[in-house]
Design a protein around this motif. Structure first.
Motif, short mmCIF file in Angstrom:
data_model
loop_
_atom_site.label_atom_id
_atom_site.label_comp_id
_atom_site.label_asym_id
_atom_site.label_seq_id
_atom_site.Cartn_x
_atom_site.Cartn_y
_atom_site.Cartn_z
N CYS A 154 25.11 34.94 45.32
CA CYS A 154 23.84 34.79 44.61
C CYS A 154 23.41 33.32 44.65
O CYS A 154 24.26 32.42 44.49
CB CYS A 154 23.97 35.22 43.15
SG CYS A 154 23.82 37.00 42.89
N ARG A 219 20.29 41.07 36.05
CA ARG A 219 20.77 39.79 36.59
C ARG A 219 22.27 39.64 36.36
O ARG A 219 23.00 39.14 37.22
CB ARG A 219 20.01 38.63 35.93
CG ARG A 219 18.53 38.56 36.25
CD ARG A 219 18.28 38.52 37.72
NE ARG A 219 16.87 38.28 38.05
CZ ARG A 219 16.33 38.56 39.22
NH1 ARG A 219 17.08 39.10 40.18
NH2 ARG A 219 15.06 38.32 39.47
N ILE A 223 25.05 39.16 39.36
CA ILE A 223 25.97 38.02 39.39
C ILE A 223 27.41 38.49 39.34
O ILE A 223 28.28 37.97 40.06
CB ILE A 223 25.67 37.05 38.24
CG1 ILE A 223 24.31 36.37 38.45
CG2 ILE A 223 26.76 35.98 38.13
CD1 ILE A 223 23.84 35.53 37.28
N CYS A 226 28.70 39.53 42.78
CA CYS A 226 28.70 38.57 43.89
C CYS A 226 30.04 37.83 43.96
O CYS A 226 30.83 37.86 43.02
CB CYS A 226 27.55 37.58 43.75
SG CYS A 226 27.80 36.26 42.54
N PHE A 229 28.35 31.75 43.10
CA PHE A 229 26.95 31.44 42.79
C PHE A 229 26.63 30.00 43.20
O PHE A 229 27.44 29.09 43.00
CB PHE A 229 26.70 31.61 41.29
CG PHE A 229 25.29 31.36 40.84
CD1 PHE A 229 24.36 32.40 40.82
CD2 PHE A 229 24.87 30.10 40.46
CE1 PHE A 229 23.06 32.18 40.41
CE2 PHE A 229 23.57 29.86 40.05
CZ PHE A 229 22.66 30.90 40.03
N ALA A 240 26.04 32.42 35.28
CA ALA A 240 27.10 32.70 36.25
C ALA A 240 28.44 32.16 35.77
O ALA A 240 29.48 32.82 35.88
CB ALA A 240 26.72 32.12 37.61
N LYS A 245 32.12 33.35 37.16
CA LYS A 245 31.94 33.06 38.57
C LYS A 245 32.08 31.57 38.84
O LYS A 245 31.71 30.74 38.02
CB LYS A 245 30.55 33.52 39.04
CG LYS A 245 30.37 35.02 39.00
CD LYS A 245 31.34 35.72 39.95
CE LYS A 245 31.25 37.22 39.84
NZ LYS A 245 32.17 37.91 40.76
#
Length: 321
Positions: A154, A219, A223, A226, A229, A240, A245
């Motif tokens: 992302c 959103r 996130i 993924c 980020f 994130a 992340k």
């Protein structure tokens, strides 16, 4: 036992996420019950009646849809219809039927302070500062499918302020580099293009266009699915990080102490960190061309960040996955 109200005056996603864990900490220190008024109440979990996050009525909702939250709280407590602080906030609380509130603490964001955003709320609540990764509610995310199905990264390239954006050509190179590594690249900005007339910033041409004014739960799902980020000094980077992340953050106008531990991309050999300079009054009016480069350096803090600098941090991040 007292019940205190903590109001997040800033409506910014990043500020609200950054501040949220210290409400729980404040409850632990004081033992008081808390009602926390925030634009982003749905992101945070209540602890029974001890810490409750309640939403406010935003300017956008009021003027575009006429919608109000069930509790009817205004954007800022004590603010009248004429925009002045001439209304007793206690009357607004009574009208909202939130029970007996003994005191109000307003938490606001003072950008040009040489301290972390999270320390700002600690100073205002008079509690000890330590970096805490916020906890984000996952309510409502199960209704959304994983798209794309294959591995992806992302990115977020937009900001309310021109000083925070990076170059479009740099983002194009990032997308090309990631795709060569087998990733799809999903851009999750609220806007496909953003800026002022004749001065727009666009999302990368070869990225998947996930832009739009979408529910925050979607959103969060995007996130969470993924691999990592890449973004700016902005709310989605905070989100994130809070979701666990790893984050590559490209920022020239803030100091590295301003946000959180991340894979930061910054050129410290040129002018940088002006928004954390206490000798400058940068925080006056948020608009696309705000602030005009306060040191008259033509925004070299962001222009002098190269693709190779970003690539280096991406490689470091990938080595830790």
């Amino acid at each position: 036992m007292k019940t205190e109200l903590i109001e997040f005056v800033s409506q910014s996603l990043g500020d609200n996420i950054a501040w949220s864990p210290y409400c729980y900490e404040y409850h632990k220190v004081t033992g008081n019950n808390l009602v926390v008024k925030t634009r982003w109440a749905e992101l945070f979990d209540d602890i029974e009646d001890k810490v409750r996050f309640v939403p406010c009525q935003t300017v956008k909702q009021f003027h575009t849809t006429g919608e109000t939250h069930p509790n009817g709280l205004p954007e800022v407590l004590g603010k009248g219809a004429d925009g002045k602080f001439d209304v007793d906030w206690r009357k607004q609380i009574i009208k909202a039927d939130l029970g007996q509130i003994d005191s109000l603490k307003r938490i606001d964001f003072f950008l040009n302070k040489n301290k972390p955003i999270q320390k700002q709320i600690c100073d205002q609540l008079h509690i000890e500062y330590k970096q805490i990764i916020p906890t984000i509610s996952k309510k409502g995310i199960d209704q959304y499918e994983r798209i794309p199905k294959s591995k992806y990264v992302c990115i977020s390239v937009q900001s309310t302020s021109k000083c925070k954006i990076w170059t479009e050509s740099g983002w194009d190179k990032v997308v090309k580099f990631l795709k060569a590594k087998g990733y799809k690249v999903l851009c999750i900005d609220a806007h496909h293009s953003w800026g002022a007339p004749n001065d727009f910033n666009f999302i990368p041409k070869k990225a998947m266009d996930g832009s739009g004014d979408l529910p925050i739960a979607k959103r969060i799902k995007q996130i969470m699915d993924c691999d990592f980020f890449i973004g700016l000094s902005s709310g989605l980077s905070w989100l994130a990080w809070a979701l666990g992340k790893k984050v590559v953050m490209i920022s020239g106008c803030t100091h590295k102490i301003n946000e959180f531990d991340c894979f930061r991309v910054q050129n410290e050999s040129v002018c940088h960190g002006c928004l954390n300079d206490e000798d400058l009054n940068c925080y006056e009016e948020i608009q696309w061309n705000w602030p005009y480069c306060p040191r008259n350096k033509k925004f070299e803090c962001r222009k002098k960040i190269s693709f190779d600098m970003v690539k280096e941090q991406i490689i470091k991040l990938k080595n830790e996955l």
